[in-house]
Design a protein around this motif. Structure first.
Motif, PDB file in Angstrom:
ATOM      1  N   GLY A   1      45.023  97.726  11.199  1.00 50.30           N
ATOM      2  CA  GLY A   1      45.291  98.198  12.045  1.00 50.30           C
ATOM      3  C   GLY A   1      47.170  97.752  11.372  1.00 50.30           C
ATOM      4  N   LEU A   2      46.931  96.780  11.240  1.00 45.19           N
ATOM      5  CA  LEU A   2      48.467  96.548  10.973  1.00 45.19           C
ATOM      6  C   LEU A   2      49.851  96.886   9.928  1.00 45.19           C
ATOM      7  CD1 LEU A   2      47.518  92.161  10.981  1.00 45.19           C
ATOM      8  CD2 LEU A   2      48.984  93.962  13.492  1.00 45.19           C
ATOM      9  N   VAL A   3      48.951  97.297   8.712  1.00 44.07           N
ATOM     10  CA  VAL A   3      49.491  98.429   7.836  1.00 44.07           C
ATOM     11  C   VAL A   3      48.241  99.312   7.538  1.00 44.07           C
ATOM     12  CG1 VAL A   3      51.016  96.091   6.473  1.00 44.07           C
ATOM     13  CG2 VAL A   3      48.255  96.552   5.946  1.00 44.07           C
ATOM     14  N   ALA A   4      49.537 100.458   6.773  1.00 41.00           N
ATOM     15  CA  ALA A   4      48.724 101.603   6.574  1.00 41.00           C
ATOM     16  C   ALA A   4      48.448 102.049   5.591  1.00 41.00           C
ATOM     17  CB  ALA A   4      48.193 102.549   8.357  1.00 41.00           C
ATOM     18  N   PRO A   5      48.128 102.000   4.362  1.00 40.93           N
ATOM     19  CA  PRO A   5      48.902 102.460   2.826  1.00 40.93           C
ATOM     20  C   PRO A   5      48.326 103.757   3.174  1.00 40.93           C
ATOM     21  CG  PRO A   5      46.574 101.158   2.426  1.00 40.93           C
ATOM     22  CD  PRO A   5      46.509 100.964   4.358  1.00 40.93           C
ATOM     23  N   ILE A   6      48.644 104.634   2.006  1.00 42.30           N
ATOM     24  CA  ILE A   6      48.393 106.147   1.738  1.00 42.30           C
ATOM     25  C   ILE A   6      47.149 105.808   0.535  1.00 42.30           C
ATOM     26  CG2 ILE A   6      50.468 106.813   3.061  1.00 42.30           C
ATOM     27  CD1 ILE A   6      51.280 107.565  -0.086  1.00 42.30           C
ATOM     28  N   ARG A   7      46.567 106.367   0.222  1.00 44.36           N
ATOM     29  CA  ARG A   7      45.973 106.714  -1.341  1.00 44.36           C
ATOM     30  C   ARG A   7      46.612 107.373  -1.805  1.00 44.36           C
ATOM     31  NH1 ARG A   7      41.457 102.742  -1.288  1.00 44.36           N
ATOM     32  NH2 ARG A   7      40.883 102.431   1.238  1.00 44.36           N
ATOM     33  N   ASN A   8      46.857 107.095  -3.139  1.00 45.49           N
ATOM     34  CA  ASN A   8      46.881 108.162  -4.092  1.00 45.49           C
ATOM     35  C   ASN A   8      45.666 108.362  -4.678  1.00 45.49           C
ATOM     36  OD1 ASN A   8      45.285 106.611  -6.471  1.00 45.49           O
ATOM     37  ND2 ASN A   8      47.215 105.684  -7.300  1.00 45.49           N
ATOM     38  N   ALA A   9      46.404 109.898  -5.760  1.00 47.75           N
ATOM     39  CA  ALA A   9      45.100 110.484  -5.875  1.00 47.75           C
ATOM     40  C   ALA A   9      43.819 110.146  -6.603  1.00 47.75           C
ATOM     41  CB  ALA A   9      45.845 111.856  -7.126  1.00 47.75           C
ATOM     42  N   GLY A  10      44.003 108.999  -7.003  1.00 47.76           N
ATOM     43  CA  GLY A  10      43.349 108.131  -7.677  1.00 47.76           C
ATOM     44  C   GLY A  10      41.939 107.624  -6.725  1.00 47.76           C
ATOM     45  N   GLY A  11      42.484 107.405  -5.358  1.00 46.68           N
ATOM     46  CA  GLY A  11      42.010 106.972  -4.569  1.00 46.68           C
ATOM     47  C   GLY A  11      42.884 105.546  -4.521  1.00 46.68           C
ATOM     48  N   GLN A  12      43.521 105.122  -4.900  1.00 49.62           N
ATOM     49  CA  GLN A  12      43.714 103.446  -4.631  1.00 49.62           C
ATOM     50  C   GLN A  12      45.255 103.328  -4.122  1.00 49.62           C
ATOM     51  OE1 GLN A  12      45.358 103.674  -8.452  1.00 49.62           O
ATOM     52  NE2 GLN A  12      44.097 102.254  -9.609  1.00 49.62           N
ATOM     53  N   ARG A  13      44.937 102.601  -2.649  1.00 52.00           N
ATOM     54  CA  ARG A  13      45.998 102.398  -2.016  1.00 52.00           C
ATOM     55  C   ARG A  13      47.203 101.767  -2.171  1.00 52.00           C
ATOM     56  NH1 ARG A  13      41.534  98.977  -0.436  1.00 52.00           N
ATOM     57  NH2 ARG A  13      40.590  98.665   1.359  1.00 52.00           N
ATOM     58  N   GLN A  14      48.300 102.349  -1.631  1.00 54.79           N
ATOM     59  CA  GLN A  14      49.370 101.990  -1.766  1.00 54.79           C
ATOM     60  C   GLN A  14      50.419 102.263  -0.997  1.00 54.79           C
ATOM     61  OE1 GLN A  14      51.449 103.394  -5.553  1.00 54.79           O
ATOM     62  NE2 GLN A  14      49.552 102.740  -5.619  1.00 54.79           N
ATOM     63  N   PHE A  15      51.334 100.957  -1.104  1.00 54.10           N
ATOM     64  CA  PHE A  15      51.671 100.125   0.654  1.00 54.10           C
ATOM     65  C   PHE A  15      53.137 100.832   0.450  1.00 54.10           C
ATOM     66  CE2 PHE A  15      48.191  97.900   0.479  1.00 54.10           C
ATOM     67  CZ  PHE A  15      47.875  97.592   1.333  1.00 54.10           C
ATOM     68  N   GLU A  16      53.830 100.407   1.114  1.00 58.20           N
ATOM     69  CA  GLU A  16      55.487 101.319   1.184  1.00 58.20           C
ATOM     70  C   GLU A  16      56.104  99.644   1.023  1.00 58.20           C
ATOM     71  OE1 GLU A  16      57.549 103.614   4.238  1.00 58.20           O
ATOM     72  OE2 GLU A  16      54.975 104.407   4.288  1.00 58.20           O
ATOM     73  N   ARG A  17      56.998  99.169   1.134  1.00 55.97           N
ATOM     74  CA  ARG A  17      58.076  98.693   0.002  1.00 55.97           C
ATOM     75  C   ARG A  17      58.149  97.743   1.677  1.00 55.97           C
ATOM     76  NH1 ARG A  17      60.181  96.593  -4.571  1.00 55.97           N
ATOM     77  NH2 ARG A  17      61.417  95.493  -3.981  1.00 55.97           N
ATOM     78  N   SER A  18      58.147  98.528   2.655  1.00 55.03           N
ATOM     79  CA  SER A  18      58.390  97.675   4.173  1.00 55.03           C
ATOM     80  C   SER A  18      57.396  96.837   4.747  1.00 55.03           C
ATOM     81  CB  SER A  18      58.730  99.537   4.816  1.00 55.03           C
ATOM     82  OG  SER A  18      58.113  99.872   5.125  1.00 55.03           O
ATOM     83  N   ASP A  19      56.405  97.688   4.228  1.00 61.11           N
ATOM     84  CA  ASP A  19      54.785  96.202   4.177  1.00 61.11           C
ATOM     85  C   ASP A  19      54.374  95.196   3.986  1.00 61.11           C
ATOM     86  OD1 ASP A  19      53.559  98.796   5.581  1.00 61.11           O
ATOM     87  OD2 ASP A  19      52.807  98.826   3.926  1.00 61.11           O
TER      88      ASP A  19
END
Length: 153
Positions: A30-48
């Motif tokens: 739970g230290l980072v929480a990426p979102i998933r794009n339409a293809g299911g790939q993790r997308q992290f914020e630059r702040s991560d």
């Protein structure tokens, strides 16, 4: 505010120097929480990048993942942390860091002399801790734990 093009886990690994498996581990914790794009790939914020760098540095200083997670929980959800947000984390973290620095300085300065552990193996301890008086305060290296040597008898 919509997430700008996020970073892939591979890009995040390159930027932080962490292995992809380590980033997945930190995600599980739970230290980072990426979102998933339409293809299911993790997308992290630059702040991560900063969050994970903070995790790495904190672990090198001896902080547990639970301690680190508790600090990071104070950051806002749904938006990148601001400088003010990080300043709040820094203030909370500073006291712990200062205490660790003080402890390391004491360890460095006293390790070659008596630390009040009761070993009585050093002739010098007979001067600083005669008859193992430090044990009255409890177990362990009493002087490194903050107890003061008794003066006199």
């Amino acid at each position: 505010m919509a997430l700008q093009k996020g970073l892939s886990i591979g890009e995040l690994a390159k930027r932080t120097g962490l292995a992809v498996s380590a980033i997945r581990f930190y995600e599980e914790k739970g230290l980072v929480a990426p979102i998933r794009n339409a293809g299911g790939q993790r997308q992290f914020e630059r702040s991560d990048i900063r969050k994970l760098s903070f995790v790495m540095i904190s672990q090198q200083l001896g902080f547990s993942l639970a301690e680190i997670a508790a600090l990071l929980a104070g950051l806002p959800q749904g938006r990148p942390p601001t400088k003010t947000d990080w300043a709040k984390i820094s203030k909370a973290f500073r006291a712990d860091i200062d205490a660790r620095i003080d402890g390391l300085v004491q360890l460095r300065d006293r390790l070659d002399g008596c630390i009040g552990c009761g070993c009585l193996s050093l002739s010098q301890c007979k001067l600083y801790n005669p008859a193992d008086r430090a044990h009255r305060s409890g177990p362990g290296p009493r002087y490194l734990m903050g107890d003061m040597p008794e003066i006199g008898g």
